[in-house]
Design a protein around this motif. Structure first.
Motif, mmCIF file in Angstrom:
data_model
loop_
_atom_site.group_PDB
_atom_site.id
_atom_site.type_symbol
_atom_site.label_atom_id
_atom_site.label_comp_id
_atom_site.label_asym_id
_atom_site.label_seq_id
_atom_site.Cartn_x
_atom_site.Cartn_y
_atom_site.Cartn_z
ATOM 1 N N GLU A 107 0.825 -1.206 0.000
ATOM 2 C CA GLU A 107 0.000 0.000 0.000
ATOM 3 C C GLU A 107 0.860 1.257 0.000
ATOM 4 O O GLU A 107 0.585 2.208 -0.742
ATOM 5 N N ILE A 111 1.130 4.274 -2.770
ATOM 6 C CA ILE A 111 0.966 5.697 -2.443
ATOM 7 C C ILE A 111 2.155 6.500 -2.949
ATOM 8 O O ILE A 111 2.002 7.578 -3.534
ATOM 9 N N LEU A 139 -7.428 7.384 2.123
ATOM 10 C CA LEU A 139 -7.137 6.106 2.764
ATOM 11 C C LEU A 139 -8.384 5.660 3.519
ATOM 12 O O LEU A 139 -8.895 6.387 4.363
ATOM 13 N N LYS A 147 -4.295 3.484 8.952
ATOM 14 C CA LYS A 147 -4.493 4.647 8.075
ATOM 15 C C LYS A 147 -3.806 5.875 8.650
ATOM 16 O O LYS A 147 -3.028 6.553 7.962
ATOM 17 N N MET A 253 -8.520 10.531 5.490
ATOM 18 C CA MET A 253 -8.655 9.204 6.098
ATOM 19 C C MET A 253 -10.069 9.030 6.633
ATOM 20 O O MET A 253 -10.625 9.949 7.244
ATOM 21 N N MET A 274 -7.073 4.353 -1.689
ATOM 22 C CA MET A 274 -6.238 3.247 -1.235
ATOM 23 C C MET A 274 -6.915 2.566 -0.050
ATOM 24 O O MET A 274 -7.138 3.195 0.994
ATOM 25 N N GLU A 275 -7.272 1.286 -0.241
ATOM 26 C CA GLU A 275 -7.899 0.535 0.856
ATOM 27 C C GLU A 275 -6.808 -0.058 1.745
ATOM 28 O O GLU A 275 -5.944 -0.801 1.289
ATOM 29 N N ILE A 276 -6.861 0.286 3.015
ATOM 30 C CA ILE A 276 -5.951 -0.279 4.013
ATOM 31 C C ILE A 276 -6.731 -1.376 4.723
ATOM 32 O O ILE A 276 -7.497 -1.112 5.647
#
Length: 543
Positions: A107, A111, A139, A147, A253, A274-276
């Motif tokens: 991830e 980024i 995020l 995140k 976030m 962006m999936e955390i």
């Protein structure tokens, strides 16, 4: 520059005059930097840039000279296509290992590629490509997955300016127009520098935590002030309005991406999503190593503690929950050195205290993951065990194993199995037994007893939340108990809740977002009168 001032000693603040093609230019020395002359390369800068007037620097044929445009002149400086930007934002020699972030290497690399890669390349090359830098990253993911940690650690890799951290609820204010003013203050420094330096301006990073508190869908607010909509409009205009800024990066976030206004998520604003997600086994091992680093360095952890073993036992644990697990294990180690019968006195041998494997196993019983298996609720449904009073029981359990293996191998992303029969025949016990024997990391029991007093809309929201939580796990099982009570079905009429029934039909047939790794098997329990459904059916004989 080198021809006119070679071997000259210069100092910050010194004024110079230079004739370029009959045009007299006045220049001012801003900074000097120490380099290693033995390398005879301009890239060998090893010292910090100095602005003190007492500092001195000599201009040699190898000195790298960076020109910046003064805010009071209309001269335009053409960017180089070979040399990186002078105001590089990334520290030289930076490594991802220095971040201290476990399980999020992919991830963070993504980024960096989307948000920072274009900023370290020569500006002239980026200008030739005709692209603009990314101005926003979102995020999102479950709570405790890292995140805020990623956003906080980004400051470590920056060369100079620290990120500006904004908490979402702090933006709102009771006075009219003050909330919008707080949004404008976030971008004030970046606007001022961009007007003075243009593309030579440094990067301004704004970290916006709890973005969903401010940027809800416009028109969804129940209040009559419309402050929320005005704040969203102000943020949209600052990110990608008429006066565009190319020197900002907004990192938002949230764990409720569905609440964010759609206009904020389009390209040009928060365009990188962006999936955390929950860490996998390798990620959990990495997080455990990070949180037990000091224990190993100070020799306060026993050799029987195996990080790889703990990573296998902590299925669906988030990073924050793994941190809580280590704290709980430490508390069990503390308790062994407390004098019996007291609460505050400790034994003299406390210096020899070490955290061992048993402490971690006890902590696993105490710390439960948010997206884990509901073992206690399922265990109450099988309190008396399964009595094999008929061959049908073995057939049902054997076929359930086939279904579970079918889902585990990934050949079927969504599988629904209906158990139907008279009341008291053991439908719930068998469904709970199937779920617990599967050893899936996420098992959830949905029962009408947990929804007493719920309206139709509240039931639909609870079902939707349960399925959305299941999608966040690699393997999931949802046991829906007493569907006829859930949909308010009565034999007189017949009558039922159409909203809940439609929600169940949609959710049972819906494909997970990640078909390859997010299967969601469902074991609903229904009565004989509710058995006319397109699910795989297995009838349980009455005792």
């Amino acid at each position: 520059m080198h021809n006119n001032f070679e071997n000259q000693v210069l100092a910050p603040g010194q004024q110079l005059l230079m004739d370029v093609k009959s045009i007299v230019l006045r220049m001012s020395i801003r900074t000097v930097q120490l380099v290693d002359l033995s390398m005879e390369k301009a890239e060998s800068a090893s010292g910090a840039t100095l602005t003190d007037p007492g500092a001195r620097g000599i201009l040699t044929r190898h000195t790298q000279v960076d020109f910046f445009k003064d805010a009071r002149t209309d001269i335009k400086i053409k960017a180089s296509s070979r040399r990186p930007a002078a105001n590089s934002i990334i520290q030289p020699g930076f490594k991802f290992e220095d971040m201290g972030i476990g399980g999020l290497d992919n991830e963070f690399s993504a980024i960096f590629r989307r948000a920072f890669a274009s900023r370290i390349f020569p500006p002239g090359l980026v200008e030739r490509l005709g692209i603009q830098h990314v101005r926003g990253i979102l995020l999102y993911g479950p709570p405790g997955t890292g995140k805020t940690l990623i956003a906080r650690q980004i400051g470590k890799m920056l060369n100079a300016r620290e990120p500006k951290v904004i908490n979402g609820p702090e933006v709102l204010n009771k006075y009219v127009g003050q909330s919008e003013e707080n949004i404008r203050k976030m971008f004030a420094d970046a606007e001022k520098e961009y007007k003075e330096k243009g593309d030579e301006s440094g990067l301004h990073i704004i970290i916006f935590d709890e973005l969903d508190a401010v940027c809800k869908q416009r028109g969804s607010g129940t209040g009559g002030t419309g402050v929320g909509d005005s704040v969203v409009n102000q943020l949209l205009s600052k990110l990608d309005g008429v006066d565009q800024l190319n020197n900002i990066l907004l990192i938002g976030m949230t764990n409720r991406m569905d609440m964010i206004d759609e206009a904020l998520l389009r390209p040009g604003r928060l365009e990188v999503h962006m999936e955390i997600s929950l860490p996998d086994e390798a990620g959990r091992a990495q997080i455990l190593k990070i949180h037990t680093t000091k224990m190993r360095n100070n020799n306060v952890i026993e050799s029987d503690v195996n990080v790889e073993e703990l990573a296998k036992l902590t299925k669906n644990f988030s990073g924050a929950e793994i941190n809580g697990l280590v704290k709980a294990a430490s508390s069990y180690a503390f308790s062994r050195h407390i004098k019996v019968g007291t609460m505050a006195s400790i034994n003299p041998d406390v210096e020899n205290m070490k955290v061992n494997r048993e402490d971690f196993l006890h902590a696993l019983e105490e710390v439960k993951p948010l997206f884990g298996a509901a073992e206690e609720e399922l265990g109450q449904r099988v309190r008396g065990g399964i009595i094999h009073f008929s061959p049908f029981i073995n057939e049902i359990l054997d076929e359930a194993r086939l279904f579970i293996n079918q889902v585990r191998k990934g050949s079927t992303p969504v599988l629904s199995v209906a158990l139907h029969g008279p009341p008291g025949s053991g439908k719930t016990a068998l469904a709970a037994k199937m779920a617990m024997d599967s050893e899936f990391p996420f098992i959830k029991l949905v029962s009408p007893e947990d929804m007493v007093g719920f309206s139709e809309m509240q039931k639909v929201q609870q079902l939707d939340k349960t399925f959305r939580d299941a999608y966040k796990s690699a393997l999931s099982i949802i046991v829906i108990d007493n569907i006829e009570l859930l949909v308010d079905w009565v034999p007189i009429g017949p009558r039922f809740s159409n909203s809940v029934l439609v929600a169940l039909k949609v959710l049972l047939a819906k494909q997970p977002p990640k078909v390859s790794c997010d299967p969601v098997p469902v074991f609903p329990d229904v009565t004989r009168s509710m058995a006319n459904s397109p699910l795989i059916k297995r009838r349980i004989a009455a005792c």
